[in-house]
Design a protein around this motif. Structure first.
Motif, short mmCIF file in Angstrom:
data_model
loop_
_atom_site.label_atom_id
_atom_site.label_comp_id
_atom_site.label_asym_id
_atom_site.label_seq_id
_atom_site.Cartn_x
_atom_site.Cartn_y
_atom_site.Cartn_z
N HIS A 8 16.38 32.43 10.18
CA HIS A 8 15.70 31.53 11.12
C HIS A 8 14.47 30.92 10.43
O HIS A 8 13.33 31.07 10.87
N LYS A 11 9.82 26.49 10.98
CA LYS A 11 8.42 26.77 11.33
C LYS A 11 8.10 26.17 12.69
O LYS A 11 8.37 25.00 12.94
N TYR A 12 7.52 26.99 13.56
CA TYR A 12 7.09 26.52 14.87
C TYR A 12 5.64 26.92 15.07
O TYR A 12 5.19 27.96 14.60
N GLU A 15 4.86 30.43 20.07
CA GLU A 15 5.77 31.55 20.19
C GLU A 15 6.90 31.26 21.19
O GLU A 15 8.03 31.73 21.02
N THR A 17 8.55 28.48 21.65
CA THR A 17 9.62 27.78 20.94
C THR A 17 10.36 28.74 20.02
O THR A 17 11.60 28.71 19.94
N GLN A 18 9.63 29.58 19.29
CA GLN A 18 10.25 30.55 18.39
C GLN A 18 11.26 31.42 19.15
O GLN A 18 12.40 31.61 18.71
N GLN A 19 10.85 31.92 20.29
CA GLN A 19 11.72 32.80 21.07
C GLN A 19 12.92 32.06 21.64
O GLN A 19 14.05 32.58 21.64
N GLN A 22 15.41 31.33 18.90
CA GLN A 22 16.08 32.56 18.47
C GLN A 22 17.17 32.97 19.46
O GLN A 22 18.24 33.43 19.07
N ARG A 79 10.31 19.64 18.10
CA ARG A 79 11.08 20.75 18.65
C ARG A 79 12.51 20.32 18.97
O ARG A 79 13.47 21.06 18.70
#
Length: 564
Positions: A8, A11-12, A15, A17-19, A22, A79
């Motif tokens: 993964h 880069k975000y 958090e 967006t990261q989650q 994922q 995003r």
């Protein structure tokens, strides 16, 4: 540089967006290759993924502008493009549902109907998908000739009547933004319809695919002012501005497909032993892989940099209107070349029903064609050529725009006119920062192309010849393509070996397009000679090539495999 779901490696800044991303990756990784391919072969519309997006508030988070949804909801182009790349990595079906939902939402968010916007936000929270009713069977991309009608009634309401063709999500969409003309005054209008309404007829899926590209008919479909987003010239502008905002994702769809296919191809070739050696030991195979990798990295560098200009756009800075159609046209066309390079390596394996490559090889063709043809975008791109090459101005430097904020300007772009007056920063300043052999050769080709335009200018008759303009436009497009690739290479501190291999490819491409110009039957002798001067060959460097092969390409073998 390639996306790898196992790592993964995007880069975000936030958090949330990261989650969210994922979770999307986990959905597909858990689903596995066998299930993806079975759905694809059986042409099963992606209800399963739509339900996942509903449960995880995916579309509501990604496509509700700030102020209409939850605190983490925003329209963030950075995003959205990452999401587009991730879902396309597993197949265009999943990308397409997202893409055409975005298109359907565009006229609503661009319009002035506030109650409809709030209704739409609630539908997004409910996990609904959306559609964009623009094309028609007889007219295709000729958007001036819409025959869908909005018929005024004596009570102040309306009936919608007519047919639309090539409409994604027409089988499931909660709202389809439908472009039409009023029957009483021929004004353009956008109104929304519900695919579940009894006066809405979903005739068929127009393609034999897993995606649903619908034909639908409206039969005296009841419309009130509550369903209308805009009328008159603003409706026309909203249609074009929606395309500006949303079809940008085409390039990222192509990138995602190519990335997955690349891993599969290098895994296969590096582990296949024939004629007493591994396939990846053959010189021509190395060249195909390195060229394919260079093209794919160029696609990513350009498209990501174009995203920065989309997000930085304003009333005074409309450079994005050149870079945007290039993502739609150039990046998707390059995706076809990447798949062709890989297919030349894996050969018969590319036809087998178990690997993912079959999906990529088939679906990569859709992106330059189903969502707006190459020649339509090229005709738009050529409008910028004079100012870009010969009339630069000082404009603000744009850095990486990955901040987690709403892209407000995209819903306030204004009238869609005056493209020929848009100016750009001086591309030569960027090229001059890179004293590399193939970049320098490419700069020489640029000067030769400009000399062709100045001293052997296409005649008025040639300028009316679309075939001739397409040939000229390909050369111009490469100049802009190289420009933004170098800008992003500087930002990302890309290895000089990769930059040189990318420009090795671009020098050859420029020469190819110059030959096309040179051999046009309408040319004068001077035009042919000036076009011939553009033709150059890149400087080969075996040490550089081997470095790129070992460190960037061959090192990807066994780096990723989707579980069966």
């Amino acid at each position: 540089m390639l996306f790898n779901p196992k790592e993964h490696n995007f880069k975000y800044r936030d958090e949330t967006t990261q989650q969210l991303m994922q979770k999307v990756i986990n959905f597909f990784e858990d689903k596995g290759l066998h299930s993806l391919k079975k759905d694809w072969h059986d042409k099963v519309w992606n209800h399963e993924f739509a339900e996942f997006m509903k449960e995880n508030n995916v579309l509501a988070t990604l496509m509700t502008p700030s102020g209409y949804g939850d605190s983490d909801a925003r329209w963030d182009t950075y995003r959205n493009t990452k999401f587009a790349e991730i879902v396309a990595y597993y197949g265009i079906t999943y990308w397409y549902t997202f893409q055409v939902s975005m298109l359907g939402l565009g006229p609503i968010w661009l319009g002035c109907n506030e109650p409809l916007k709030h209704k739409t936000a609630e539908l997004l929270k409910e996990g609904k998908v959306f559609g964009f009713g623009l094309s028609e069977r007889e007219h295709g991309a000729d958007i001036y000739s819409s025959e869908m009608k909005l018929d005024p009634l004596s009570d102040g309401n309306y009936h919608g009547n007519g047919s639309k063709y090539y409409i994604g999500n027409g089988n499931e969409a909660a709202l389809i933004s439908t472009f039409a003309k009023r029957s009483d005054n021929d004004d353009y209008v956008f109104f929304t319809v519900d695919s579940r309404h009894p006066n809405y007829e979903c005739v068929k899926n127009t393609v034999n695919e897993q995606i649903h590209v619908s034909e639908y008919n409206l039969h005296n479909y009841p419309i009130t002012d509550a369903d209308i987003t805009e009328q008159g010239p603003k409706a026309w502008d909203d249609m074009l501005n929606t395309i500006n905002v949303c079809k940008f994702n085409l390039g990222f769809g192509s990138i995602g497909l190519c990335e997955h296919a690349f891993y599969e191809a290098i895994n296969h070739a590096a582990n296949r032993y024939v004629y007493s050696k591994y396939v990846t030991d053959f010189p021509h195979v190395k060249r195909l892989f390195v060229d394919g990798y260079a093209r794919l990295c160029a696609m990513k560098l350009f498209a990501e940099r174009a995203t920065d200009y989309m997000r930085a756009a304003s009333e005074d800075d409309r450079r994005y209107l050149l870079f945007n159609p290039m993502v739609k046209m150039k990046v998707t066309s390059q995706g076809e070349d990447v798949i062709n390079h890989l297919w030349d390596v894996i050969a018969a394996k590319g036809f087998e029903k178990e690997p993912f490559f079959e999906v990529a090889a088939h679906e990569i063709r859709m992106l330059p064609k189903l969502e707006g043809t190459v020649h339509v975008n090229m005709a738009l791109i050529i409008k910028f050529m004079q100012n870009y090459l010969f009339n630069p101005k000082t404009l603000p430097d744009i850095g990486r725009r990955d901040e987690p904020v709403n892209d407000d300007f995209l819903f306030n772009q204004g009238p869609t006119k005056g493209l020929g007056r848009i100016q750009f920063h001086d591309y030569q300043q960027t090229y001059n920062k890179f004293d590399l052999p193939n970049v320098n050769i490419f700069q020489g080709q640029i000067e030769a192309f400009k000399n062709f335009l100045i001293k052997a200018t296409p005649t008025a008759e040639q300028s009316k010849d679309i075939d001739y303009l397409l040939a000229v436009g390909e050369c111009f497009t490469l100049i802009v393509y190289g420009h933004l690739i170098l800008e992003n290479a500087e930002i990302e501190q890309v290895d000089n070996a990769l930059i040189e291999e990318i420009f090795d490819v671009l020098v050859r491409d420029m020469s190819h397009y110059a030959v096309n110009i040179m051999t046009k039957p309408s040319n004068s002798d001077e035009q042919s000679e000036k076009a011939k001067a553009i033709i150059q060959r890149p400087i080969a460097n075996q040490q550089r090539f081997e470095k790129l092969w070992q460190e960037h390409v061959y090192s990807l073998k066994d780096a990723y495999k989707l579980k069966d």
